[in-house]
Design a protein around this motif. Structure first.
Motif, PDB file in Angstrom:
ATOM      1  N   LEU A 169       0.831  -1.207   0.000  1.00 35.14           N
ATOM      2  CA  LEU A 169       0.000   0.000   0.000  1.00 35.14           C
ATOM      3  C   LEU A 169       0.866   1.257   0.000  1.00 35.14           C
ATOM      4  CD1 LEU A 169      -2.849  -1.102   2.418  1.00 35.14           C
ATOM      5  CD2 LEU A 169      -3.010  -0.714  -0.051  1.00 35.14           C
ATOM      6  N   MET A 170       1.973   1.196   0.723  1.00 34.29           N
ATOM      7  CA  MET A 170       2.892   2.331   0.684  1.00 34.29           C
ATOM      8  C   MET A 170       3.367   2.582  -0.746  1.00 34.29           C
ATOM      9  SD  MET A 170       5.316   1.710   4.018  1.00 34.29           S
ATOM     10  CE  MET A 170       6.502   2.938   3.414  1.00 34.29           C
ATOM     11  N   ALA A 171       3.804   1.507  -1.408  1.00 35.67           N
ATOM     12  CA  ALA A 171       4.370   1.642  -2.756  1.00 35.67           C
ATOM     13  C   ALA A 171       3.346   2.202  -3.733  1.00 35.67           C
ATOM     14  CB  ALA A 171       4.887   0.290  -3.232  1.00 35.67           C
ATOM     15  N   LEU A 172       2.128   1.743  -3.566  1.00 27.91           N
ATOM     16  CA  LEU A 172       1.028   2.217  -4.408  1.00 27.91           C
ATOM     17  C   LEU A 172       0.876   3.732  -4.313  1.00 27.91           C
ATOM     18  CD1 LEU A 172      -1.496   0.628  -5.696  1.00 27.91           C
ATOM     19  CD2 LEU A 172      -2.647   1.225  -3.599  1.00 27.91           C
ATOM     20  N   HIS A 173       1.224   4.276  -3.146  1.00 31.09           N
ATOM     21  CA  HIS A 173       1.098   5.709  -2.909  1.00 31.09           C
ATOM     22  C   HIS A 173       2.451   6.422  -3.007  1.00 31.09           C
ATOM     23  CE1 HIS A 173      -2.555   3.963  -1.042  1.00 31.09           C
ATOM     24  NE2 HIS A 173      -3.109   5.052  -1.524  1.00 31.09           N
ATOM     25  N   LYS A 174       3.422   5.730  -3.580  1.00 28.49           N
ATOM     26  CA  LYS A 174       4.759   6.304  -3.823  1.00 28.49           C
ATOM     27  C   LYS A 174       5.460   6.709  -2.526  1.00 28.49           C
ATOM     28  CE  LYS A 174       3.738   7.729  -8.599  1.00 28.49           C
ATOM     29  NZ  LYS A 174       2.304   7.493  -8.811  1.00 28.49           N
ATOM     30  N   MET A 175       5.220   5.924  -1.480  1.00 21.73           N
ATOM     31  CA  MET A 175       5.935   6.114  -0.217  1.00 21.73           C
ATOM     32  C   MET A 175       7.154   5.196  -0.242  1.00 21.73           C
ATOM     33  SD  MET A 175       3.736   7.984   1.787  1.00 21.73           S
ATOM     34  CE  MET A 175       3.074   7.425   3.326  1.00 21.73           C
ATOM     35  N   ASN A 176       8.264   5.671   0.294  1.00 21.62           N
ATOM     36  CA  ASN A 176       9.513   4.922   0.086  1.00 21.62           C
ATOM     37  C   ASN A 176      10.291   4.568   1.345  1.00 21.62           C
ATOM     38  OD1 ASN A 176      10.566   7.356   0.855  1.00 21.62           O
ATOM     39  ND2 ASN A 176      11.799   7.668  -0.992  1.00 21.62           N
ATOM     40  N   THR A 177       9.762   4.883   2.526  1.00 18.60           N
ATOM     41  CA  THR A 177      10.518   4.589   3.746  1.00 18.60           C
ATOM     42  C   THR A 177       9.598   3.948   4.789  1.00 18.60           C
ATOM     43  OG1 THR A 177      11.886   6.536   3.301  1.00 18.60           O
ATOM     44  CG2 THR A 177      12.043   5.575   5.505  1.00 18.60           C
ATOM     45  N   PHE A 178       9.941   2.741   5.188  1.00 16.55           N
ATOM     46  CA  PHE A 178       9.178   2.034   6.222  1.00 16.55           C
ATOM     47  C   PHE A 178       9.972   2.061   7.519  1.00 16.55           C
ATOM     48  CE2 PHE A 178       8.106  -2.351   8.068  1.00 16.55           C
ATOM     49  CZ  PHE A 178       7.005  -1.868   8.769  1.00 16.55           C
ATOM     50  N   HIS A 179       9.460   2.813   8.476  1.00 20.71           N
ATOM     51  CA  HIS A 179      10.113   2.955   9.787  1.00 20.71           C
ATOM     52  C   HIS A 179       9.515   1.875  10.700  1.00 20.71           C
ATOM     53  CE1 HIS A 179      10.593   5.836  13.518  1.00 20.71           C
ATOM     54  NE2 HIS A 179      10.961   4.610  13.781  1.00 20.71           N
ATOM     55  N   TRP A 180      10.324   0.871  10.954  1.00 25.32           N
ATOM     56  CA  TRP A 180       9.855  -0.333  11.661  1.00 25.32           C
ATOM     57  C   TRP A 180      10.301  -0.255  13.112  1.00 25.32           C
ATOM     58  CZ3 TRP A 180      11.218  -5.940   9.560  1.00 25.32           C
ATOM     59  CH2 TRP A 180      10.235  -6.838  10.001  1.00 25.32           C
ATOM     60  N   HIS A 181       9.335   0.043  13.984  1.00 21.33           N
ATOM     61  CA  HIS A 181       9.605   0.262  15.410  1.00 21.33           C
ATOM     62  C   HIS A 181       9.618  -1.103  16.111  1.00 21.33           C
ATOM     63  CE1 HIS A 181       9.425   2.694  19.115  1.00 21.33           C
ATOM     64  NE2 HIS A 181       8.622   1.756  19.577  1.00 21.33           N
ATOM     65  N   LEU A 182      10.815  -1.637  16.330  1.00 22.47           N
ATOM     66  CA  LEU A 182      10.975  -3.060  16.646  1.00 22.47           C
ATOM     67  C   LEU A 182      11.173  -3.402  18.116  1.00 22.47           C
ATOM     68  CD1 LEU A 182      13.285  -3.944  13.617  1.00 22.47           C
ATOM     69  CD2 LEU A 182      11.100  -5.079  14.110  1.00 22.47           C
ATOM     70  N   THR A 183      11.461  -2.406  18.939  1.00 19.33           N
ATOM     71  CA  THR A 183      11.700  -2.725  20.357  1.00 19.33           C
ATOM     72  C   THR A 183      10.933  -1.746  21.242  1.00 19.33           C
ATOM     73  OG1 THR A 183      13.642  -1.299  20.725  1.00 19.33           O
ATOM     74  CG2 THR A 183      14.051  -3.443  19.709  1.00 19.33           C
ATOM     75  N   GLU A 184      10.435  -2.267  22.324  1.00 12.85           N
ATOM     76  CA  GLU A 184       9.601  -1.470  23.226  1.00 12.85           C
ATOM     77  C   GLU A 184       9.671  -2.005  24.657  1.00 12.85           C
ATOM     78  OE1 GLU A 184       8.020   0.981  24.075  1.00 12.85           O
ATOM     79  OE2 GLU A 184       8.022   2.099  22.203  1.00 12.85           O
ATOM     80  N   ASP A 185       9.136  -1.236  25.594  1.00 12.50           N
ATOM     81  CA  ASP A 185       8.973  -1.709  26.971  1.00 12.50           C
ATOM     82  C   ASP A 185       8.143  -2.989  26.997  1.00 12.50           C
ATOM     83  OD1 ASP A 185      10.254   0.537  28.202  1.00 12.50           O
ATOM     84  OD2 ASP A 185       8.433   1.711  27.853  1.00 12.50           O
ATOM     85  N   GLN A 186       7.141  -3.049  26.128  1.00 14.30           N
ATOM     86  CA  GLN A 186       6.171  -4.152  26.161  1.00 14.30           C
ATOM     87  C   GLN A 186       6.547  -5.311  25.244  1.00 14.30           C
ATOM     88  OE1 GLN A 186       5.376  -0.939  25.534  1.00 14.30           O
ATOM     89  NE2 GLN A 186       4.238  -0.287  27.362  1.00 14.30           N
ATOM     90  N   GLY A 187       7.690  -5.230  24.584  1.00 14.21           N
ATOM     91  CA  GLY A 187       8.085  -6.354  23.742  1.00 14.21           C
ATOM     92  C   GLY A 187       9.272  -6.051  22.845  1.00 14.21           C
ATOM     93  N   TRP A 188      10.221  -7.006  22.823  1.00 15.51           N
ATOM     94  CA  TRP A 188      11.373  -6.915  21.915  1.00 15.51           C
ATOM     95  C   TRP A 188      11.059  -7.838  20.744  1.00 15.51           C
ATOM     96  CZ3 TRP A 188      16.178  -4.280  22.522  1.00 15.51           C
ATOM     97  CH2 TRP A 188      17.135  -4.591  21.536  1.00 15.51           C
ATOM     98  N   ARG A 189      11.059  -7.322  19.529  1.00 16.66           N
ATOM     99  CA  ARG A 189      10.469  -8.056  18.407  1.00 16.66           C
ATOM    100  C   ARG A 189      11.444  -8.519  17.336  1.00 16.66           C
ATOM    101  NH1 ARG A 189       6.556  -9.192  21.354  1.00 16.66           N
ATOM    102  NH2 ARG A 189       5.104  -7.537  21.919  1.00 16.66           N
TER     103      ARG A 189
END
Ligand code: ACM
Ligand code: ZN
Length: 519
Positions: A169-189
């Protein structure tokens, strides 16, 4: 088709209508210049799904060989508009998409797809449609180079299929950066081979708050993580769509899941459990313990192997200083380094991490709190507490990504009628506010070039399902896509809404659970 029936989003930089149409049918051939095959094959597959036509893709010895009835995809270094720019020429005889590089060529195909009837987004062949493309000439290029969407997978985890759909869906809208928030107080992913307890322990929490009653826990264990193989799969999938994945590893705050896994990394050193409630934790990484820097550098070394992104996000937001104030190690570091206070200790922390990243050819980006106590010399700031931090950083000559909560926080309510909405974190951010987002607002003209783009952020405390994630992101992400791609003078909310009306029919076919602003 008249001008008003073109529903391109984001709106291209230049568009001239001409008379006539090109029709794609089972006899259409796709002709490509050398190097354009991958983009062409992807586009041929998109067309096949909706039309049922298996159009042949032939590499041309020379562009002049493109014959009548062809859809030509030409890589041409001399095309203007940068790597992401492209042109589309449609005549009754031929369609030509031209770009200097693959990302632009891909965007040209996505524009062409939007020029087709909305059935072009159907996952299965539709009969009885004439696949017309109006004759026209488009020259297009992006306004900003960071056109981002963020996703918090720490609070809630989303399956790989959903991540891929989010990227599609991002690509369809010409978005080019996925900021993947991978670690948190509630879970390390994210799996880190050297520190297996991060996922054995850190990826699991005992319970979560009920969405509508944040003070009561549901008692249901929750957890999960992405293996390094899965991360590689996501990075490769994104790359093929012209999307860079920027990982975020949170420090020094939002680190309780890491502390629960390796308690010696906290100031207190014991008694941590992966956090169950949302909000801000007082327990953070100890900034005076050398082992913490060793740990984070080892973690980041594995992260750098997985993510080719130039930027690495290190968080930096919402780090209370209360533990550092009473920690002998933190206080000794303040003395040793001649720091004025705990804010300068945070700055010292971030500078050390920046030095590590710069030494490996990467750039550090962090939330605007990294301004406190002094900004690391080469840091890029992600402004979220409004635009203030971003304005300050840009004025000081630092690069900035704008994701002000006033315009870009898609976890906020999108209707004033909260009763009719799924429980959200609060606040109110209607589609129109997103559309009026201008990343350079408030920045002096001679500093505006430091604003490298904007981003929609999706925090998931109150978003437990993929359906709800889509509902919160769409259609606000559609509005955002236009603000970061299209030039400001082209912005007209009513005209956008007219285009959106048609665009939602595309999202229907893609199975997107958007919030309907026309309902
Ligand atoms: C943030 O919303 N804490 C960056
Ligand atoms: Zn400490």
């Amino acid at each position: 088709m008249d001008a008003t029936t073109l529903s391109l989003i984001p709106q291209p930089a230049q568009l001239v209508r001409q008379s006539g149409t090109f029709v794609i049918d089972s006899n259409t051939r796709i002709a490509v210049s050398a190097g354009a095959e991958a983009v062409a094959q992807r586009f041929a597959e998109e067309l096949r799904r909706a039309t049922g036509f298996a159009l042949p893709v032939d590499t041309l010895p020379a562009e002049a060989d493109a014959a009548t009835g062809t859809l030509a995809l030409i890589l041409d270094r001399t095309t203007s508009g940068g790597d992401e720019g492209y042109s589309v020429q449609v005549t009754p005889n031929q369609v030509t998409i031209r770009a200097a590089a693959e990302p632009g060529l891909f965007y040209g195909t996505q524009t062409l797809r939007q020029l087709l009837p909305v059935e072009a987004y159907s996952p299965t062949p539709v009969s009885g449609v004439t696949w017309t493309v109006p004759a026209l000439s488009i020259q297009d290029w992006p306004r900003f180079r960071w056109r981002g969407m963020h996703l918090d997978v720490g609070r809630h985890l989303f399956p790989l299929d959903f991540i891929k759909k989010y990227l599609d869906l991002m690509a369809l809208h010409k978005m080019n950066t996925f900021h993947w928030h991978l670690t948190e107080d509630q879970g390390w992913r994210i799996e880190i081979k050297r520190y297996p307890r991060l996922t054995e322990i850190g990826s699991q929490r005992a319970a979560s708050p009920y969405p509508a009653d944040r003070k009561t826990l549901d008692g249901v264990p929750y957890g999960g993580f992405y293996t390094q193989d899965e991360v590689r799969e996501v990075v490769a999938y994104a790359q093929a769509l012209g999307i860079t994945v920027v990982p975020e590893i949170e420090m020094p705050g939002h680190a309780v899941a890491a502390l629960a896994s390796y308690p010696e990394l906290g100031c207190v050193g014991e008694g941590y459990a992966v956090r169950t409630f949302w909000g801000i934790a007082e327990d953070v990484f100890c900034a005076g313990n050398e082992d913490v820097y060793t740990f984070l550098e080892n973690v980041l070394a594995e992260v750098l192997d997985l993510f080719p992104s130039e930027y690495i996000h290190i968080g930096g937001d919402e780090c209370p200083k209360v533990r550092w104030q009473s920690c002998p190690k933190c206080q000794a570091a303040i003395q040793r380094e001649g720091l004025a206070d705990e804010h300068e200790l945070q700055s010292y922390f971030i500078r050390r991490i920046e030095k590590f990243l710069n030494g490996r050819g990467r750039r550090l980006i962090g939330w605007d709190e990294i301004l406190e106590g002094g900004l690391a010399p080469n840091a890029t700031v992600m402004s979220w507490r409004g635009s203030k931090g971003g304005i300050e950083a840009a004025t000081a000559g630092h690069d900035v990504v704008m994701t002000p909560n006033t315009h870009c926080y898609f976890d906020y309510y999108q209707s004033e009628d909260n009763e009719g909405e799924p429980p959200a974190i609060g606040h109110y951010l209607p589609l129109e506010h997103v559309y009026m987002f201008d990343p350079v607002a408030g920045i002096a003209e001679d500093k505006a070039h430091h604003v490298i783009g904007g981003q929609g952020s999706l925090w998931t405390e109150y978003i437990p399902t993929t359906e709800q994630a889509e509902y919160m992101a769409y259609p606000r992400a559609v509005a955002l896509a236009e603000t970061v791609w299209s030039e400001l003078p082209d912005r007209d909310y009513d005209a956008f809404m007219e285009r959106l009306r048609t665009h939602l029919q595309r999202l229907d076919r893609l199975g997107v659970n958007y919030r309907n602003p026309f309902a």
